[in-house]
Design an enzyme around this catalytic site. Sequence first.
Site, PDB file in Angstrom:
ATOM      1  N   ASP A  70       0.807  -1.234   0.000  1.00  0.00           N
ATOM      2  CA  ASP A  70       0.000   0.000   0.000  1.00  0.00           C
ATOM      3  C   ASP A  70       0.835   1.276   0.000  1.00  0.00           C
ATOM      4  OD1 ASP A  70      -2.183  -1.686   0.108  1.00  0.00           O
ATOM      5  OD2 ASP A  70      -2.361  -1.555   2.293  1.00  0.00           O
ATOM      6  N   GLN A 102       2.120  -6.127  -3.085  1.00  0.00           N
ATOM      7  CA  GLN A 102       2.634  -6.233  -1.709  1.00  0.00           C
ATOM      8  C   GLN A 102       3.918  -5.401  -1.565  1.00  0.00           C
ATOM      9  OE1 GLN A 102       1.502  -9.571  -3.205  1.00  0.00           O
ATOM     10  NE2 GLN A 102      -0.369  -8.611  -2.537  1.00  0.00           N
ATOM     11  N   LEU A 118       3.276  12.896   0.696  1.00  0.00           N
ATOM     12  CA  LEU A 118       3.909  14.016   1.406  1.00  0.00           C
ATOM     13  C   LEU A 118       2.851  14.982   1.936  1.00  0.00           C
ATOM     14  CD1 LEU A 118       6.838  14.352  -1.092  1.00  0.00           C
ATOM     15  CD2 LEU A 118       7.123  13.989   1.370  1.00  0.00           C
ATOM     16  N   ASP A 119       1.726  15.089   1.218  1.00  0.00           N
ATOM     17  CA  ASP A 119       0.633  15.961   1.666  1.00  0.00           C
ATOM     18  C   ASP A 119       0.031  15.475   2.984  1.00  0.00           C
ATOM     19  OD1 ASP A 119      -0.138  13.746  -0.081  1.00  0.00           O
ATOM     20  OD2 ASP A 119      -2.193  14.382   0.332  1.00  0.00           O
ATOM     21  N   THR A 144       3.594 -12.453   3.028  1.00  0.00           N
ATOM     22  CA  THR A 144       2.694 -13.096   2.078  1.00  0.00           C
ATOM     23  C   THR A 144       3.423 -14.322   1.514  1.00  0.00           C
ATOM     24  OG1 THR A 144       1.191 -12.718   0.219  1.00  0.00           O
ATOM     25  CG2 THR A 144       3.383 -11.682   0.068  1.00  0.00           C
ATOM     26  N   VAL A 151       1.866  14.234  -3.987  1.00  0.00           N
ATOM     27  CA  VAL A 151       1.330  15.168  -2.989  1.00  0.00           C
ATOM     28  C   VAL A 151      -0.201  15.102  -2.953  1.00  0.00           C
ATOM     29  CG1 VAL A 151       3.329  16.712  -2.969  1.00  0.00           C
ATOM     30  CG2 VAL A 151       1.527  17.068  -4.672  1.00  0.00           C
ATOM     31  N   GLY A 152      -0.728  13.978  -3.343  1.00  0.00           N
ATOM     32  CA  GLY A 152      -2.165  13.738  -3.361  1.00  0.00           C
ATOM     33  C   GLY A 152      -2.378  12.450  -4.137  1.00  0.00           C
ATOM     34  N   THR A 203      -7.360  -1.125   1.246  1.00  0.00           N
ATOM     35  CA  THR A 203      -8.109  -1.095  -0.010  1.00  0.00           C
ATOM     36  C   THR A 203      -8.921  -2.383  -0.197  1.00  0.00           C
ATOM     37  OG1 THR A 203      -6.183   0.065  -0.887  1.00  0.00           O
ATOM     38  CG2 THR A 203      -7.813  -0.623  -2.494  1.00  0.00           C
ATOM     39  N   VAL A 204      -8.375  -3.510   0.254  1.00  0.00           N
ATOM     40  CA  VAL A 204      -9.021  -4.807   0.022  1.00  0.00           C
ATOM     41  C   VAL A 204      -9.957  -5.178   1.165  1.00  0.00           C
ATOM     42  CG1 VAL A 204      -8.590  -7.296  -0.221  1.00  0.00           C
ATOM     43  CG2 VAL A 204      -7.141  -5.655  -1.415  1.00  0.00           C
ATOM     44  N   LYS A 222       1.836   1.843  -5.171  1.00  0.00           N
ATOM     45  CA  LYS A 222       2.379   1.210  -6.383  1.00  0.00           C
ATOM     46  C   LYS A 222       1.462   1.419  -7.578  1.00  0.00           C
ATOM     47  CE  LYS A 222       2.447  -2.656  -4.170  1.00  0.00           C
ATOM     48  NZ  LYS A 222       2.096  -2.153  -2.830  1.00  0.00           N
ATOM     49  N   GLY A 223       0.134   1.312  -7.316  1.00  0.00           N
ATOM     50  CA  GLY A 223      -0.822   1.460  -8.420  1.00  0.00           C
ATOM     51  C   GLY A 223      -0.713   2.827  -9.059  1.00  0.00           C
ATOM     52  N   GLY A 260      -4.476  -4.498  -3.699  1.00  0.00           N
ATOM     53  CA  GLY A 260      -5.499  -3.498  -4.012  1.00  0.00           C
ATOM     54  C   GLY A 260      -4.746  -2.255  -4.431  1.00  0.00           C
ATOM     55  N   HIS A 261      -4.734  -1.960  -5.717  1.00  0.00           N
ATOM     56  CA  HIS A 261      -3.940  -0.848  -6.245  1.00  0.00           C
ATOM     57  C   HIS A 261      -4.877   0.253  -6.715  1.00  0.00           C
ATOM     58  CE1 HIS A 261      -0.223  -3.591  -7.080  1.00  0.00           C
ATOM     59  NE2 HIS A 261      -0.646  -3.636  -5.829  1.00  0.00           N
TER      60      HIS A 261
HETATM   61  P1  GDP Z   1      -0.731   0.137  -3.525  1.00  0.00           P
HETATM   62  O1  GDP Z   1      -1.302  -1.132  -3.008  1.00  0.00           O
HETATM   63  O2  GDP Z   1       0.739   0.267  -3.255  1.00  0.00           O
HETATM   64  O3  GDP Z   1      -1.072   0.404  -4.963  1.00  0.00           O
HETATM   65  O4  GDP Z   1      -1.419   1.315  -2.671  1.00  0.00           O
HETATM   66  P2  GDP Z   1      -2.987   1.444  -2.314  1.00  0.00           P
HETATM   67  O5  GDP Z   1      -3.700   1.953  -3.503  1.00  0.00           O
HETATM   68  O6  GDP Z   1      -3.505   0.205  -1.674  1.00  0.00           O
HETATM   69  O7  GDP Z   1      -2.927   2.497  -1.156  1.00  0.00           O
HETATM   70  C1  GDP Z   1      -2.412   3.768  -1.354  1.00  0.00           C
HETATM   71  C2  GDP Z   1      -3.512   4.791  -0.981  1.00  0.00           C
HETATM   72  O8  GDP Z   1      -2.943   6.090  -0.903  1.00  0.00           O
HETATM   73  C3  GDP Z   1      -4.595   4.889  -2.036  1.00  0.00           C
HETATM   74  O9  GDP Z   1      -5.802   5.225  -1.417  1.00  0.00           O
HETATM   75  C4  GDP Z   1      -4.109   6.031  -2.925  1.00  0.00           C
HETATM   76  O10 GDP Z   1      -5.151   6.710  -3.602  1.00  0.00           O
HETATM   77  C5  GDP Z   1      -3.488   6.936  -1.897  1.00  0.00           C
HETATM   78  N1  GDP Z   1      -2.339   7.736  -2.377  1.00  0.00           N
HETATM   79  C6  GDP Z   1      -1.351   7.374  -3.226  1.00  0.00           C
HETATM   80  N2  GDP Z   1      -0.440   8.360  -3.323  1.00  0.00           N
HETATM   81  C7  GDP Z   1      -0.863   9.361  -2.514  1.00  0.00           C
HETATM   82  C8  GDP Z   1      -0.329  10.652  -2.155  1.00  0.00           C
HETATM   83  O11 GDP Z   1       0.727  11.088  -2.606  1.00  0.00           O
HETATM   84  N3  GDP Z   1      -1.083  11.406  -1.289  1.00  0.00           N
HETATM   85  C9  GDP Z   1      -2.268  10.963  -0.776  1.00  0.00           C
HETATM   86  N4  GDP Z   1      -2.928  11.754   0.054  1.00  0.00           N
HETATM   87  N5  GDP Z   1      -2.771   9.753  -1.067  1.00  0.00           N
HETATM   88  C10 GDP Z   1      -2.078   8.982  -1.917  1.00  0.00           C
HETATM   89  P1  IMO Z   2      -0.851  -4.313  -2.132  1.00  0.00           P
HETATM   90  O1  IMO Z   2      -0.375  -4.897  -3.437  1.00  0.00           O
HETATM   91  C1  IMO Z   2      -0.885  -4.534   2.198  1.00  0.00           C
HETATM   92  C2  IMO Z   2      -0.541  -8.553   3.928  1.00  0.00           C
HETATM   93  C3  IMO Z   2      -1.712  -9.023   4.761  1.00  0.00           C
HETATM   94  C4  IMO Z   2      -0.981  -9.938   5.734  1.00  0.00           C
HETATM   95  C5  IMO Z   2       0.082 -10.596   4.851  1.00  0.00           C
HETATM   96  C6  IMO Z   2      -0.336 -11.947   4.279  1.00  0.00           C
HETATM   97  O2  IMO Z   2      -2.157  -3.627  -2.212  1.00  0.00           O
HETATM   98  O3  IMO Z   2       0.225  -3.499  -1.514  1.00  0.00           O
HETATM   99  P2  IMO Z   2      -1.999 -12.704   2.336  1.00  0.00           P
HETATM  100  O4  IMO Z   2      -3.458 -12.462   2.144  1.00  0.00           O
HETATM  101  O5  IMO Z   2      -1.134 -12.181   1.239  1.00  0.00           O
HETATM  102  O6  IMO Z   2      -1.671 -14.122   2.676  1.00  0.00           O
HETATM  103  O7  IMO Z   2      -1.626 -11.853   3.671  1.00  0.00           O
HETATM  104  O8  IMO Z   2       0.309  -9.685   3.789  1.00  0.00           O
HETATM  105  N1  IMO Z   2      -0.879  -8.102   2.550  1.00  0.00           N
HETATM  106  C7  IMO Z   2      -0.930  -6.830   2.183  1.00  0.00           C
HETATM  107  N2  IMO Z   2      -0.801  -5.688   2.894  1.00  0.00           N
HETATM  108  N3  IMO Z   2      -1.043  -4.483   0.859  1.00  0.00           N
HETATM  109  C8  IMO Z   2      -1.127  -5.607   0.120  1.00  0.00           C
HETATM  110  O9  IMO Z   2      -1.137  -5.602  -1.219  1.00  0.00           O
HETATM  111  C9  IMO Z   2      -1.128  -6.851   0.786  1.00  0.00           C
HETATM  112  N4  IMO Z   2      -1.242  -8.138   0.384  1.00  0.00           N
HETATM  113  C10 IMO Z   2      -1.066  -8.883   1.460  1.00  0.00           C
HETATM  114  O10 IMO Z   2      -2.334  -7.954   5.417  1.00  0.00           O
HETATM  115  O11 IMO Z   2      -0.289  -9.172   6.685  1.00  0.00           O
HETATM  116 MG    MG Z   3      -2.851  -1.767  -1.786  1.00  0.00          MG
END
Ligand code: GDP
Ligand code: IMO
Ligand code: MG
Length: 444
Positions: A12, A225, A335-336, A240, A420-421, A302-303, A15-16, A39-40
């Site tokens: 989280d 992850q 950073l925001d 994971t 920054v958002g 996200t998930v 990456k997405g 969840g990206h």
């Molecule tokens: P990922 O799993 O690495 O793709 O990240 P996620 O999408 O699960 O979680 C990142 C969360 O932070 C999402 O809700 C994005 O919309 C949000 N996000 C990403 N970059 C920024 C940022 O620079 N600022 C803010 N405020 N939110 C961000």
């Molecule tokens: P993204 O790609 C954050 C965590 C789970 C748990 C561990 C094992 O959105 O960054 P699993 O279901 O994979 O067997 O769970 O890994 N986990 C994540 N945490 N972002 C993810 O994916 C994750 N995918 C698995 O919370 O600690």
């Molecule tokens: Mg995620």
Amino acid sequence: MNATLIGSGFGDEGKGRMTDIFSAGADIVVRFQGGNNAGHTITVDGEEYALRLVPSGVVRGKTGVLGNGCVVNLETLFTELDSLRDRGLNPEIYVSKRSHVVFPYHRVLDQAEETAKDDDATAVGTTGNGIGPAYADKTSRRGIRIGELLDPETLRTRLEHVVPQKRAVAEAVFDIETGDEFDVETLFERFRTYSQRLKREDIVVDVSSFLAQREDAAIVFEGAQGTQLDLDHGIYPFVTSSNPTAGGAIVGTGVSPQTVSDGEIIGVVKAYLSRVGSGPMPTEFDEEDAADFREQAGEFGTVTGRPRRTGWLDLPLLRYATRVNGFTAITLSHLDVLAGLDELRVCDAYELDGECIDTAPTSPDEWSQCEPQYEEFETWGDHDWLALAEDGYEALPEEVRAYAEYVSNELGVPIYALGVGPGREATIIQENPLTQRRTPKRET
Ligand code: GDP
Ligand code: IMO
Ligand code: MG
């Protein structure tokens, strides 16, 4: 030129949204591990896409590929494709014949194992999507590959072999009253329907040769992850069941090591730390600070929607990620979110058994005993971040730049993009190796 984007922490990190940025110059975006535990989120013009299996590049109309290292929940995949089509996108997706299928019994067993571990506080806090059991079946050569679904006879034979074993484990070990998830006939019918759709959509390919045939294509390998959740390099057992580190991009797709190492390996870093699930996190905020920060930052998974644990940025952890992955650059987002804090800290080193260490240890016990050593930073207030993003890096408050430059210097790599958002437009792009490489190429 290719780029591999890797989560530097516990997932989280953004990456997405960074894959969306870098894939502007790509032809193909490839997921190489994980499944619908990911969840990206990508936000464009206020439209939010939360993708679990479909690679993030499809939002820009790029070809998406799921490599052999992925485990695929077909229900999620089809639901996601349908929903993207409903929203006016036309995702072009290919799935590896060698990727493994996540079956309903994997989900049930994942949840049962977590419940059993609850009793002695060893639960990992998985996303409950059956990821661990699906990879366990792959490793013990009991898994069923996407390619095997396509032939009904093979599918039936494989299910007849594996399902009774799963049912026996569920009933005898976990004391579960089993239902359709463990019934060969029900599973056969359901997955035959999925396989018919896979055939109709004509999306099952040998990913290694698919990518080799497109040797001029620019590829983004999109990690899911994060490094600290890597089965081998994360803090086992709070991990994971796949390899989100850069090596996973090779093994999980069937490209050569050079394909990845000749390109950029970009660490996706969030300006603070977050984690869902159990395991050590030395810089974690105490309960009260965490509750305030979580509300301000909107830190909910996200998930699963679970509240994320949060803490200060942790350089030992980032140095470790930089080494294990060979980051050639990083991105720094959120950073925001740090605006308006009373204090701002970064963990620069740990103290463990009276010694100062500057990288992550190997065991959860050691990691839990690490005492973070902090550097203090000047805080910054809230701003019109979109306007600042438009004006570029130099327009950022001095304190933000000092923070970013400290991280970059400590890791010894440049920052290619700052967030920054959440939106695409809230990104300051310092360098995009894919677009830069392609501009001169188009001119010739
Ligand atoms: P990922 O799993 O690495 O793709 O990240 P996620 O999408 O699960 O979680 C990142 C969360 O932070 C999402 O809700 C994005 O919309 C949000 N996000 C990403 N970059 C920024 C940022 O620079 N600022 C803010 N405020 N939110 C961000
Ligand atoms: P993204 O790609 C954050 C965590 C789970 C748990 C561990 C094992 O959105 O960054 P699993 O279901 O994979 O067997 O769970 O890994 N986990 C994540 N945490 N972002 C993810 O994916 C994750 N995918 C698995 O919370 O600690
Ligand atoms: Mg995620």
